[in-house]
Design a protein around this motif. Structure first.
Motif, PDB file in Angstrom:
ATOM      1  N   LYS A 143       0.882  -1.257  -0.013  1.00  0.00           N
ATOM      2  CA  LYS A 143      -0.030   0.056  -0.054  1.00  0.00           C
ATOM      3  C   LYS A 143       0.985   1.382  -0.036  1.00  0.00           C
ATOM      4  O   LYS A 143       0.394   2.471  -0.588  1.00  0.00           O
ATOM      5  N   LYS A 144       2.041   1.033   0.614  1.00  0.00           N
ATOM      6  CA  LYS A 144       2.923   2.264   0.760  1.00  0.00           C
ATOM      7  C   LYS A 144       3.663   2.716  -0.632  1.00  0.00           C
ATOM      8  O   LYS A 144       4.392   3.886  -0.734  1.00  0.00           O
ATOM      9  N   PHE A 145       4.095   1.658  -1.271  1.00  0.00           N
ATOM     10  CA  PHE A 145       4.654   2.025  -2.598  1.00  0.00           C
ATOM     11  C   PHE A 145       4.089   3.042  -3.447  1.00  0.00           C
ATOM     12  O   PHE A 145       2.716   3.187  -3.547  1.00  0.00           O
ATOM     13  N   ASP A 146       5.144   3.869  -4.024  1.00  0.00           N
ATOM     14  CA  ASP A 146       4.573   5.005  -4.947  1.00  0.00           C
ATOM     15  C   ASP A 146       5.586   4.981  -6.035  1.00  0.00           C
ATOM     16  O   ASP A 146       6.856   4.822  -5.883  1.00  0.00           O
ATOM     17  N   TYR A 147       4.812   5.075  -7.234  1.00  0.00           N
ATOM     18  CA  TYR A 147       5.579   5.013  -8.255  1.00  0.00           C
ATOM     19  C   TYR A 147       6.741   5.850  -8.518  1.00  0.00           C
ATOM     20  O   TYR A 147       7.919   5.765  -8.980  1.00  0.00           O
ATOM     21  N   GLU A 148       6.496   7.367  -8.234  1.00  0.00           N
ATOM     22  CA  GLU A 148       7.495   8.336  -8.189  1.00  0.00           C
ATOM     23  C   GLU A 148       8.753   8.058  -7.550  1.00  0.00           C
ATOM     24  O   GLU A 148       9.726   8.602  -7.956  1.00  0.00           O
ATOM     25  N   SER A 149       8.590   7.086  -6.433  1.00  0.00           N
ATOM     26  CA  SER A 149       9.917   6.787  -5.772  1.00  0.00           C
ATOM     27  C   SER A 149      10.772   5.856  -6.453  1.00  0.00           C
ATOM     28  O   SER A 149      12.017   5.720  -6.158  1.00  0.00           O
ATOM     29  N   GLY A 150      10.502   5.245  -7.652  1.00  0.00           N
ATOM     30  CA  GLY A 150      11.383   4.559  -8.236  1.00  0.00           C
ATOM     31  C   GLY A 150      12.071   3.293  -7.439  1.00  0.00           C
ATOM     32  O   GLY A 150      11.636   2.816  -6.456  1.00  0.00           O
ATOM     33  N   ASP A 151      13.234   3.051  -7.808  1.00  0.00           N
ATOM     34  CA  ASP A 151      14.133   2.099  -7.290  1.00  0.00           C
ATOM     35  C   ASP A 151      14.573   2.615  -5.766  1.00  0.00           C
ATOM     36  O   ASP A 151      15.144   1.821  -5.220  1.00  0.00           O
ATOM     37  N   GLN A 152      14.250   3.861  -5.434  1.00  0.00           N
ATOM     38  CA  GLN A 152      14.411   4.326  -4.322  1.00  0.00           C
ATOM     39  C   GLN A 152      13.492   4.303  -3.162  1.00  0.00           C
ATOM     40  O   GLN A 152      13.541   4.649  -1.919  1.00  0.00           O
ATOM     41  N   GLN A 153      12.343   3.399  -3.445  1.00  0.00           N
ATOM     42  CA  GLN A 153      11.281   3.378  -2.652  1.00  0.00           C
ATOM     43  C   GLN A 153      11.624   2.744  -1.219  1.00  0.00           C
ATOM     44  O   GLN A 153      12.251   1.590  -1.099  1.00  0.00           O
ATOM     45  N   GLU A 154      11.048   3.159  -0.117  1.00  0.00           N
ATOM     46  CA  GLU A 154      11.748   2.848   1.130  1.00  0.00           C
ATOM     47  C   GLU A 154      11.092   1.566   1.513  1.00  0.00           C
ATOM     48  O   GLU A 154       9.841   1.929   1.473  1.00  0.00           O
ATOM     49  N   LEU A 155      11.645   0.650   2.027  1.00  0.00           N
ATOM     50  CA  LEU A 155      10.900  -0.472   2.530  1.00  0.00           C
ATOM     51  C   LEU A 155      10.957  -0.464   4.273  1.00  0.00           C
ATOM     52  O   LEU A 155      11.570   0.593   4.546  1.00  0.00           O
ATOM     53  N   LEU A 156      10.162  -1.222   4.791  1.00  0.00           N
ATOM     54  CA  LEU A 156      10.254  -0.994   6.159  1.00  0.00           C
ATOM     55  C   LEU A 156      11.330  -1.320   6.791  1.00  0.00           C
ATOM     56  O   LEU A 156      12.213  -2.042   6.646  1.00  0.00           O
ATOM     57  N   PRO A 157      12.078  -0.573   7.719  1.00  0.00           N
ATOM     58  CA  PRO A 157      13.210  -0.779   8.520  1.00  0.00           C
ATOM     59  C   PRO A 157      13.180  -1.846   9.322  1.00  0.00           C
ATOM     60  O   PRO A 157      11.873  -2.231   9.726  1.00  0.00           O
ATOM     61  N   MET A 158      14.028  -2.501   9.895  1.00  0.00           N
ATOM     62  CA  MET A 158      14.230  -3.537  10.883  1.00  0.00           C
ATOM     63  C   MET A 158      13.413  -2.859  12.147  1.00  0.00           C
ATOM     64  O   MET A 158      12.553  -3.878  12.497  1.00  0.00           O
ATOM     65  N   PHE A 159      13.532  -1.979  12.519  1.00  0.00           N
ATOM     66  CA  PHE A 159      13.126  -1.332  13.696  1.00  0.00           C
ATOM     67  C   PHE A 159      12.337  -0.061  13.329  1.00  0.00           C
ATOM     68  O   PHE A 159      13.057   0.924  12.521  1.00  0.00           O
ATOM     69  N   LYS A 160      11.295   0.396  13.923  1.00  0.00           N
ATOM     70  CA  LYS A 160      10.784   1.585  13.438  1.00  0.00           C
ATOM     71  C   LYS A 160      11.635   2.825  13.750  1.00  0.00           C
ATOM     72  O   LYS A 160      11.865   3.959  13.245  1.00  0.00           O
ATOM     73  N   ASP A 161      12.265   2.723  15.191  1.00  0.00           N
ATOM     74  CA  ASP A 161      13.081   3.560  15.351  1.00  0.00           C
ATOM     75  C   ASP A 161      13.992   2.999  16.498  1.00  0.00           C
ATOM     76  O   ASP A 161      13.993   1.839  16.897  1.00  0.00           O
ATOM     77  N   GLU A 162      15.052   3.894  17.222  1.00  0.00           N
ATOM     78  CA  GLU A 162      16.113   3.396  18.070  1.00  0.00           C
ATOM     79  C   GLU A 162      15.631   2.994  19.098  1.00  0.00           C
ATOM     80  O   GLU A 162      16.052   2.309  19.929  1.00  0.00           O
ATOM     81  N   ASP A 163      14.317   3.690  19.635  1.00  0.00           N
ATOM     82  CA  ASP A 163      13.723   3.259  20.769  1.00  0.00           C
ATOM     83  C   ASP A 163      13.382   1.805  20.937  1.00  0.00           C
ATOM     84  O   ASP A 163      13.384   1.014  21.920  1.00  0.00           O
ATOM     85  N   ASP A 164      12.839   1.293  19.796  1.00  0.00           N
ATOM     86  CA  ASP A 164      12.506  -0.129  19.780  1.00  0.00           C
ATOM     87  C   ASP A 164      13.586  -1.012  19.946  1.00  0.00           C
ATOM     88  O   ASP A 164      13.618  -2.137  20.457  1.00  0.00           O
ATOM     89  N   ARG A 165      14.705  -0.725  19.364  1.00  0.00           N
ATOM     90  CA  ARG A 165      15.978  -1.655  19.365  1.00  0.00           C
ATOM     91  C   ARG A 165      16.375  -1.535  20.685  1.00  0.00           C
ATOM     92  O   ARG A 165      16.628  -2.537  21.340  1.00  0.00           O
ATOM     93  N   VAL A 166      16.500  -0.179  21.248  1.00  0.00           N
ATOM     94  CA  VAL A 166      16.937  -0.287  22.821  1.00  0.00           C
ATOM     95  C   VAL A 166      15.683  -1.169  23.743  1.00  0.00           C
ATOM     96  O   VAL A 166      16.261  -1.870  24.480  1.00  0.00           O
ATOM     97  N   PHE A 167      14.583  -0.849  23.554  1.00  0.00           N
ATOM     98  CA  PHE A 167      13.468  -1.859  24.333  1.00  0.00           C
ATOM     99  C   PHE A 167      13.768  -3.388  24.278  1.00  0.00           C
ATOM    100  O   PHE A 167      13.608  -3.789  25.089  1.00  0.00           O
ATOM    101  N   ALA A 168      14.205  -3.721  22.950  1.00  0.00           N
ATOM    102  CA  ALA A 168      14.401  -5.311  23.103  1.00  0.00           C
ATOM    103  C   ALA A 168      15.532  -5.708  23.926  1.00  0.00           C
ATOM    104  O   ALA A 168      15.267  -6.583  24.405  1.00  0.00           O
ATOM    105  N   THR A 169      16.934  -4.974  23.631  1.00  0.00           N
ATOM    106  CA  THR A 169      17.842  -5.684  24.274  1.00  0.00           C
ATOM    107  C   THR A 169      17.542  -5.053  25.929  1.00  0.00           C
ATOM    108  O   THR A 169      17.861  -5.984  26.822  1.00  0.00           O
TER     109      THR A 169
END
Length: 308
Positions: A187-213
């Protein structure tokens, strides 16, 4: 992409495994946690790759029919909308997608029969019939076709679930969550972004990475304190009689309540009660709810809860 629901589940699994083995090795537990979360992210790319593999299988089928000794008119002039689908072409050329598969090679090799069967199911569907006969051909309709196909033919596909569980033990608990993120990605894919379209990162932000450990580390450091609290309110229950998984779930929940002031108490309690419904006994959720309620009431009375 790896949300806190998945993080909590993985932490519970690591704690369970660590204490069952009697190791108590924090460094190994942390390494196992990061490895498990990385495998969850692998599943995200493995499912995206499936869409590409389905298209590639159809392309090979079209080429094989054209090469027949006596091709029919349909063989010579096939419907190529699936091959020319702009969403799939964009995904195949996505830089992040390509680079990830270089670093962590993932392959559907060995599952060709499943992919062929899935392709046949797609080609027989009303969704494909509507798509292939629609004179309008644009990026939005191409992307929407794959969103509908993923939701109807791939999401909660029991045969696919079996394959994923065979591929990795870590994926057994991830499938439904990661599949929901595939739908979000499409749903997020946008034609204008071409091959630079951002996929979902492993963690939403650094807070979630810290939360895990931090959740894992503090749960292991806090084990005696948490279990003392549990034993205090587990009336008529000796700690040895409490289901081991229940003890682990309550230990992590109490640690989260004490360690993360920004997370509301009801959020923490609901999350771990839901985990108990899936991973422990039939009566575990109500038992855990009762114990956590008593612990929280005591902590509030003693002004030991610092919540934002």
């Amino acid at each position: 992409m790896i949300n806190r629901v998945l993080i909590r589940i993985r932490v519970i699994q690591i704690l369970y495994s660590t204490y069952q083995n009697g190791s108590g090795d924090l460094k190994k537990a942390e390494n196992d946690l990061i490895f498990g979360l990385q495998k969850s992210y692998d599943l995200y790319f493995f499912l995206l790759l499936l869409l590409v593999e389905i298209t590639e299988t159809y392309t090979k089928r079209v080429e094989a029919r054209k090469a027949k000794l006596l091709p029919t008119n349909e063989d010579i002039n096939p419907n190529t909308k699936l091959i020319e689908n702009l969403f799939i072409l964009q995904l195949k050329s996505n830089i992040q997608f390509i680079e990830y598969l270089k670093e962590r090679p993932l392959s559907w090799e060995g599952h060709e029969n499943f992919i062929k069967g899935l392709l046949e199911d797609i080609l027989k569907s009303d969704t494909y019939l509507d798509y292939s006969t629609d004179p309008v051909s644009d990026y939005e309709s191409d992307r929407e076709f794959w969103r509908k196909i993923f939701k109807s033919k791939i999401y909660s596909n029991e045969q696919l679930d079996d394959i994923l569980e065979e591929e990795s033990l870590f994926w057994n608990d991830d499938i439904e969550i990661v599949e929901s993120f595939i739908l979000k990605t499409i749903k997020k894919f946008d034609y204008e972004s071409g091959d630079q379209q951002e996929l979902l990162p492993m963690f939403k932000d650094e807070d979630d990475r810290v939360f895990a450990t931090k959740l894992l580390r503090e749960s292991m450091f806090n084990v005696k304190n948490a279990r003392d609290m549990i034993n205090k309110y587990a009336q008529n229950w000796e700690s040895e009689r409490i289901a081991f998984m229940d003890m682990i779930i309550m230990q992590a929940a109490i640690t989260e309540i004490l360690t993360f002031p920004s997370i509301p108490i009801n959020v923490t309690m609901n999350e771990y009660i839901n985990i108990a419904k899936t991973y422990s006994t039939q009566k575990s959720s109500s038992f855990i709810n009762g114990i956590l309620d008593a612990v929280v009431s005591d902590l509030k009375a003693e002004n030991k809860l610092l919540k934002k």
